[in-house]
Motif scaffolding. Structure first.
Motif, PDB file in Angstrom:
ATOM      1  N   MET A 135       0.603  -1.632  -0.308  1.00 53.37           N
ATOM      2  CA  MET A 135      -0.274  -0.060   0.173  1.00 53.37           C
ATOM      3  C   MET A 135       1.186   0.928   0.305  1.00 53.37           C
ATOM      4  O   MET A 135       1.660   1.429   1.037  1.00 53.37           O
ATOM      5  N   TYR A 136       0.444   2.114  -1.257  1.00 51.02           N
ATOM      6  CA  TYR A 136       1.717   3.853  -1.231  1.00 51.02           C
ATOM      7  C   TYR A 136       0.695   4.086  -0.516  1.00 51.02           C
ATOM      8  O   TYR A 136      -0.198   4.714  -0.592  1.00 51.02           O
ATOM      9  N   PHE A 137       0.969   5.262   0.467  1.00 50.99           N
ATOM     10  CA  PHE A 137       0.747   6.868   1.646  1.00 50.99           C
ATOM     11  C   PHE A 137       1.825   7.671   0.902  1.00 50.99           C
ATOM     12  O   PHE A 137       2.477   7.925   0.898  1.00 50.99           O
ATOM     13  N   CYS A 138       1.038   9.177   0.085  1.00 51.41           N
ATOM     14  CA  CYS A 138       1.237  10.429   0.266  1.00 51.41           C
ATOM     15  C   CYS A 138       1.335  10.470   1.487  1.00 51.41           C
ATOM     16  O   CYS A 138       0.832  10.812   2.489  1.00 51.41           O
ATOM     17  N   ALA A 139       2.263  11.284   2.120  1.00 52.15           N
ATOM     18  CA  ALA A 139       2.643  12.308   3.390  1.00 52.15           C
ATOM     19  C   ALA A 139       3.207  13.417   2.796  1.00 52.15           C
ATOM     20  O   ALA A 139       3.590  13.567   1.914  1.00 52.15           O
ATOM     21  N   ALA A 140       2.572  13.823   3.710  1.00 54.41           N
ATOM     22  CA  ALA A 140       3.299  15.983   3.763  1.00 54.41           C
ATOM     23  C   ALA A 140       3.613  15.866   5.250  1.00 54.41           C
ATOM     24  O   ALA A 140       2.994  15.774   5.790  1.00 54.41           O
ATOM     25  N   ASP A 141       4.535  16.925   5.680  1.00 54.22           N
ATOM     26  CA  ASP A 141       4.755  17.465   7.203  1.00 54.22           C
ATOM     27  C   ASP A 141       5.276  18.831   6.319  1.00 54.22           C
ATOM     28  O   ASP A 141       5.734  18.984   5.398  1.00 54.22           O
TER      29      ASP A 141
ATOM     30  N   TYR B 164       6.035  11.486   8.728  1.00 55.49           N
ATOM     31  CA  TYR B 164       4.980  12.710   8.156  1.00 55.49           C
ATOM     32  C   TYR B 164       3.487  13.122   9.486  1.00 55.49           C
ATOM     33  O   TYR B 164       3.194  12.147   9.263  1.00 55.49           O
ATOM     34  N   LYS B 165       3.171  14.253   9.671  1.00 56.46           N
ATOM     35  CA  LYS B 165       2.415  14.211  10.258  1.00 56.46           C
ATOM     36  C   LYS B 165       1.327  13.884   9.360  1.00 56.46           C
ATOM     37  O   LYS B 165       0.185  13.662  10.137  1.00 56.46           O
ATOM     38  N   TYR B 166       0.983  14.185   8.225  1.00 51.27           N
ATOM     39  CA  TYR B 166      -0.468  14.234   7.269  1.00 51.27           C
ATOM     40  C   TYR B 166      -0.098  12.794   5.881  1.00 51.27           C
ATOM     41  O   TYR B 166       0.898  12.906   5.439  1.00 51.27           O
ATOM     42  N   ARG B 167      -1.020  12.323   6.288  1.00 50.55           N
ATOM     43  CA  ARG B 167      -0.652  10.955   5.150  1.00 50.55           C
ATOM     44  C   ARG B 167      -2.617  10.750   4.701  1.00 50.55           C
ATOM     45  O   ARG B 167      -3.443  10.759   5.219  1.00 50.55           O
ATOM     46  N   GLY B 168      -2.182   9.928   3.631  1.00 48.56           N
ATOM     47  CA  GLY B 168      -3.629   9.683   2.783  1.00 48.56           C
ATOM     48  C   GLY B 168      -4.646   8.666   3.283  1.00 48.56           C
ATOM     49  O   GLY B 168      -2.839   7.920   4.197  1.00 48.56           O
TER      50      GLY B 168
END
Length: 124
Positions: free
Chosen positions: A92-98, A111-115
């Motif tokens: 499973m591939y997740f996009c993440a942001a911080d 990272y704090k945020y992910r899809g």
């Protein structure tokens, strides 16, 4: 508010390609980091690739040379182009942001945020 929505996963044969997309809202400014991590059943998260607000990229050794991370700022979209896929890329591939963190691929998994993730399955 940060929202990340992935798409583009699927089932392919070994050697084929896939491009994952992530629509990212609320990820702006000069201190953001975006990236992709993956997780296979029974395995820990693995950072795949990261990119910072200046376009500097980093990759895990396991995908280097086969994967390219990029972003289209006009479309608020992050991409992961994956070529020469292998069965061990299945996950499973997740996009993440911080924000304000180290943007190397090793750190993306924290990272704090992910899809919600998109499934990639590669058969031999």
């Amino acid at each position: 508010q940060v929202q990340l929505v992935e798409s583009g996963g699927g089932s392919v044969q070994a050697g084929e390609s896939l491009r994952l997309s992530c629509t990212a809202s609320g990820v702006t400014g000069s201190r953001y980091c975006l990236g992709w991590f993956r997780q296979a059943p029974g395995k820990s998260r693995e950072g795949v690739a990261g990119i910072d607000a200046y376009g500097v990229t980093s990759y895990a050794e396991s995908v280097k040379g086969r994967v390219t991370i990029s972003e289209d700022n006009a479309k608020n979209t992050l991409y992961l182009q994956m070529n020469s896929l292998k069965p061990e890329d299945s996950a499973m591939y997740f996009c993440a942001a911080d924000f304000g963190v180290y943007c190397a691929s090793d750190y993306v998994k924290a990272y704090k945020y992910r899809g919600q993730g998109t499934q990639v399955t590669v058969s031999s």
